[in-house]
Design an enzyme around this catalytic site. Structure first.
Site, PDB file in Angstrom:
ATOM      1  N   PRO A   1      -9.071  -7.930 -51.897  1.00  0.00           N
ATOM      2  CA  PRO A   1      -8.303  -6.498 -51.643  1.00  0.00           C
ATOM      3  C   PRO A   1      -8.464  -5.618 -52.769  1.00  0.00           C
ATOM      4  CG  PRO A   1      -6.877  -8.383 -52.429  1.00  0.00           C
ATOM      5  CD  PRO A   1      -8.380  -8.696 -52.451  1.00  0.00           C
ATOM      6  N   TRP A   2      -7.647  -4.522 -52.178  1.00  0.00           N
ATOM      7  CA  TRP A   2      -7.516  -3.213 -53.180  1.00  0.00           C
ATOM      8  C   TRP A   2      -6.273  -3.419 -54.295  1.00  0.00           C
ATOM      9  CZ3 TRP A   2      -2.665  -1.536 -52.313  1.00  0.00           C
ATOM     10  CH2 TRP A   2      -2.058  -1.550 -51.216  1.00  0.00           C
TER      11      TRP A   2
ATOM     12  N   LYS B   1     -17.641  -8.726 -51.489  1.00  0.00           N
ATOM     13  CA  LYS B   1     -17.354  -7.475 -50.895  1.00  0.00           C
ATOM     14  C   LYS B   1     -16.083  -7.102 -51.289  1.00  0.00           C
ATOM     15  CE  LYS B   1     -16.081  -4.966 -46.852  1.00  0.00           C
ATOM     16  NZ  LYS B   1     -14.741  -4.303 -47.829  1.00  0.00           N
ATOM     17  N   PRO B   2     -15.987  -6.216 -52.187  1.00  0.00           N
ATOM     18  CA  PRO B   2     -14.833  -5.378 -52.750  1.00  0.00           C
ATOM     19  C   PRO B   2     -14.073  -4.383 -51.373  1.00  0.00           C
ATOM     20  CG  PRO B   2     -16.428  -4.883 -54.244  1.00  0.00           C
ATOM     21  CD  PRO B   2     -17.322  -5.319 -52.903  1.00  0.00           C
ATOM     22  N   SER B   3     -12.832  -4.024 -51.702  1.00  0.00           N
ATOM     23  CA  SER B   3     -12.217  -3.274 -50.828  1.00  0.00           C
ATOM     24  C   SER B   3     -12.855  -1.910 -50.861  1.00  0.00           C
ATOM     25  CB  SER B   3     -10.593  -3.060 -51.038  1.00  0.00           C
ATOM     26  OG  SER B   3     -10.145  -2.152 -50.404  1.00  0.00           O
ATOM     27  N   GLU B   4     -12.865  -1.170 -49.569  1.00  0.00           N
ATOM     28  CA  GLU B   4     -13.448   0.213 -49.688  1.00  0.00           C
ATOM     29  C   GLU B   4     -12.522   1.109 -50.221  1.00  0.00           C
ATOM     30  OE1 GLU B   4     -11.326  -0.371 -45.605  1.00  0.00           O
ATOM     31  OE2 GLU B   4     -12.453  -1.842 -47.162  1.00  0.00           O
TER      32      GLU B   4
ATOM     33  N   SER C   1      -4.736  -9.083 -45.535  1.00  0.00           N
ATOM     34  CA  SER C   1      -3.657  -8.897 -44.579  1.00  0.00           C
ATOM     35  C   SER C   1      -3.839 -10.139 -43.657  1.00  0.00           C
ATOM     36  CB  SER C   1      -3.815  -7.476 -43.643  1.00  0.00           C
ATOM     37  OG  SER C   1      -4.944  -7.463 -42.980  1.00  0.00           O
TER      38      SER C   1
ATOM     39  N   GLU D   1      -6.104 -16.355 -48.382  1.00  0.00           N
ATOM     40  CA  GLU D   1      -4.858 -15.979 -49.031  1.00  0.00           C
ATOM     41  C   GLU D   1      -4.333 -14.724 -48.488  1.00  0.00           C
ATOM     42  OE1 GLU D   1      -2.001 -14.501 -50.957  1.00  0.00           O
ATOM     43  OE2 GLU D   1      -3.225 -13.613 -52.506  1.00  0.00           O
ATOM     44  N   LEU D   2      -3.235 -14.790 -47.564  1.00  0.00           N
ATOM     45  CA  LEU D   2      -2.648 -13.739 -47.023  1.00  0.00           C
ATOM     46  C   LEU D   2      -1.412 -13.176 -47.181  1.00  0.00           C
ATOM     47  CD1 LEU D   2      -3.647 -15.498 -43.671  1.00  0.00           C
ATOM     48  CD2 LEU D   2      -5.124 -13.983 -44.932  1.00  0.00           C
TER      49      LEU D   2
ATOM     50  N   CYS E   1       1.320  -9.325 -52.357  1.00  0.00           N
ATOM     51  CA  CYS E   1       1.612 -10.581 -51.169  1.00  0.00           C
ATOM     52  C   CYS E   1       2.979 -11.113 -51.890  1.00  0.00           C
ATOM     53  CB  CYS E   1       0.532 -11.226 -51.055  1.00  0.00           C
ATOM     54  SG  CYS E   1      -0.349 -12.042 -52.687  1.00  0.00           S
TER      55      CYS E   1
ATOM     56  N   GLU F   1       6.246  -7.855 -43.746  1.00  0.00           N
ATOM     57  CA  GLU F   1       5.837  -7.534 -45.092  1.00  0.00           C
ATOM     58  C   GLU F   1       5.418  -5.926 -45.215  1.00  0.00           C
ATOM     59  OE1 GLU F   1       2.512  -9.355 -48.143  1.00  0.00           O
ATOM     60  OE2 GLU F   1       1.876  -8.898 -46.172  1.00  0.00           O
TER      61      GLU F   1
ATOM     62  N   LYS G   1       2.763 -21.871 -44.302  1.00  0.00           N
ATOM     63  CA  LYS G   1       2.907 -21.290 -43.296  1.00  0.00           C
ATOM     64  C   LYS G   1       1.906 -20.083 -42.985  1.00  0.00           C
ATOM     65  CE  LYS G   1       7.689 -21.318 -43.944  1.00  0.00           C
ATOM     66  NZ  LYS G   1       9.186 -21.080 -43.998  1.00  0.00           N
TER      67      LYS G   1
END
Length: 476
Positions: A149-150, A174-177, A227, A248-249, A282, A379, A449
């Site tokens: 993620p970013w 793959k990194p975040s754009e 996400s 990992e959300l 997160c 969130e 969860k």
């Protein structure tokens, strides 16, 4: 235009249809552009990783450890440039960017040590039955896709890349754009160290690139941080091929403050838990549960502390909190401010976007938030804290656990027996007692969860990239 894809040991220009603008969130302006990788280039990266797998997993554990230590050393040599890029592209204050870099360095150093211990993990297995012998082998899963993620670039990628390489896997990252530039350091380091071509591949892009990677049948595993909405798509892709996945959300974490707590110390822990990285974590402890006996003293002090935070451009000012990292996130948080007004929530601090260039919002505190409020249950991913009061320990535990997420929590109490008891009762993956959110590479990271599947960091992070093989032999 930046060349930003590292495939089979070479830097190549993107051939995809998306042009990615890299922004300075403190100004709300782009400072670099790159073309996304095409679906074909994703395939090339996976093919390169597959081609490099046999030789890489056949290297000795000590060789892999030496490469990992090289990554740690090279990150340190690039220290100032990487800190500045974190500040410019993420909007992080300097002290946060420094901790990010130190975290990445520590991660590579830690997994270098675990890599050296791998031979001792292959051992004989005692059997109760006579006439047989058995032994265990821990082997690399194979080719793994890593989507990061970013909000913590460089760090989250280190948490995945270091254990994957230590285990003997080859990877496509793959990194975040939103933050595509800083992970280029890993490709540059691979070149500097002479890492065999194809062991590490980096492809940048938006949704099309991520889908091409997560759907690719050449992967043996995929690890994703991001996400819940995208994580569910990744999980569907994995299920279609019965492929292991680590997710990992999100989180909607609680900080529980009992009335025996020192008020000033509690305010420090609360502020850190909601304003670090402008709340774009997160693990942000965005639900404050405060006991009745301390609420009247704590809430005004907390309001004052949030209002006094220095918010600004980390490259030009000494700040406590920077901007939100993207315009999309700024608009999302502003939408929650509007929802709070519609719901009639009591706003003690903030509750608005700041009238200045860039994507800034004010640190925000809402009091006595109903349990059915969207701001209490969803969130937000911004510096927005919602407070509720509780009377008893049992009520605090029940309300903290009343969430579809279960990532982290914090407990603040002078009664350490009670703090430990509450920590044990919370349905989360990590609990801090009387502390800021100190994350150590030796401990695990992950949740219960809706917060994900699997664990990162510690020996559990290495195990995520290993498969277990048993060899049983008849002695007759």
């Amino acid at each position: 235009m930046t060349t930003s894809h590292y495939i089979a040991g070479r830097w190549v220009e993107g051939q995809g249809s998306d042009c990615i603008s890299v922004n300075d969130p403190a100004l709300g302006q782009p400072f670099a552009e790159l073309m996304a990788a095409s679906v074909g280039q994703v395939d090339q990266a996976v093919t390169a990783a597959r081609g490099a797998l046999h030789a890489w997993k056949s290297t000795s554990a000590s060789e892999r450890a030496a490469y990992l230590r090289g990554f740690a050393e090279q990150l340190g040599q690039r220290r100032e440039a990487l800190i500045t890029l974190q500040m410019r592209n993420n909007g992080k204050p300097r002290h946060e960017a420094e901790i990010d870099l130190d975290d990445a360095i520590a991660t590579f150093g830690y997994y270098a040590e675990l890599a050296e211990q791998l031979p001792s993990k292959n051992r004989d297995v005692p059997l109760a039955a006579p006439g047989f012998s058995a032994r265990t082998r821990l082997e690399p899963v194979g080719v793994v896709g890593l989507i990061v993620p970013w909000n913590f670039p460089l760090v989250t990628s280190a948490w995945k890349l270091a254990p994957a390489l230590a285990a003997g896997c080859t990877v496509v990252l793959k990194p975040s754009e939103v933050t595509p530039l800083i992970e280029q350091a890993y490709g540059q380091i691979a070149d500097a160290l002479g890492l065999p071509a194809g062991v590490l591949n980096i492809v940048n892009g938006k949704a099309e690139t991520g889908a091409a990677l997560s759907n690719h049948n050449g992967l043996d595993k995929l690890s994703f941080t991001g996400s819940n909405s995208v994580g569910s798509q990744v999980m569907r892709s994995a299920s279609a091929q019965c492929r292991p996945v680590t997710l990992e959300l999100g989180g909607k974490s609680a900080i529980v403050v009992f009335d025996d707590c020192d008020v000033g110390q509690a305010v420090e822990w609360i502020v850190a838990g909601i304003t670090w990285n402008a709340g774009q974590m997160c693990s942000a402890t965005s639900r404050l549960l405060v006991q009745d006996g301390i609420a009247e003293a704590l809430l005004p002090r907390l309001q004052e502390a949030l209002e006094n935070l220095r918010v600004g451009n980390p490259l030009t000012e000494e700040v406590d909190m920077g901007p939100l990292t993207s315009q999309a996130q700024w608009l999302k948080v502003a939408g929650y401010f509007a929802t709070a007004r519609e719901e009639g929530l009591q706003c003690l601090a903030g509750g608005k976007a700041l009238d200045r260039d860039g994507w800034f919002v004010s640190p925000t505190l809402y009091a006595d938030v109903p349990k059915d409020s969207r701001l209490w249950t969803e969130e937000i991913f911004g510096p927005v804290l919602c407070a509720r009061r509780f009377a008893t320990e049992e009520q605090a535990i029940a309300e903290a656990n009343d969430s579809r997420f279960g990532l982290v929590a914090t407990v603040c109490s002078a009664d350490l027996d009670r703090a430990e008891r509450v920590a044990d009762a919370l349905e989360v993956g990590h609990v801090w007692i009387n502390s800021v959110q100190a994350v150590f590479v030796e401990t695990s990271w992950g949740g219960t969860k809706g917060s994900g599947i699997g664990r990162e960091l510690g020996p559990w992070g290495l195990s995520a990239y290993q498969s277990v093989k048993h060899v049983t032999r008849c002695l007759g």
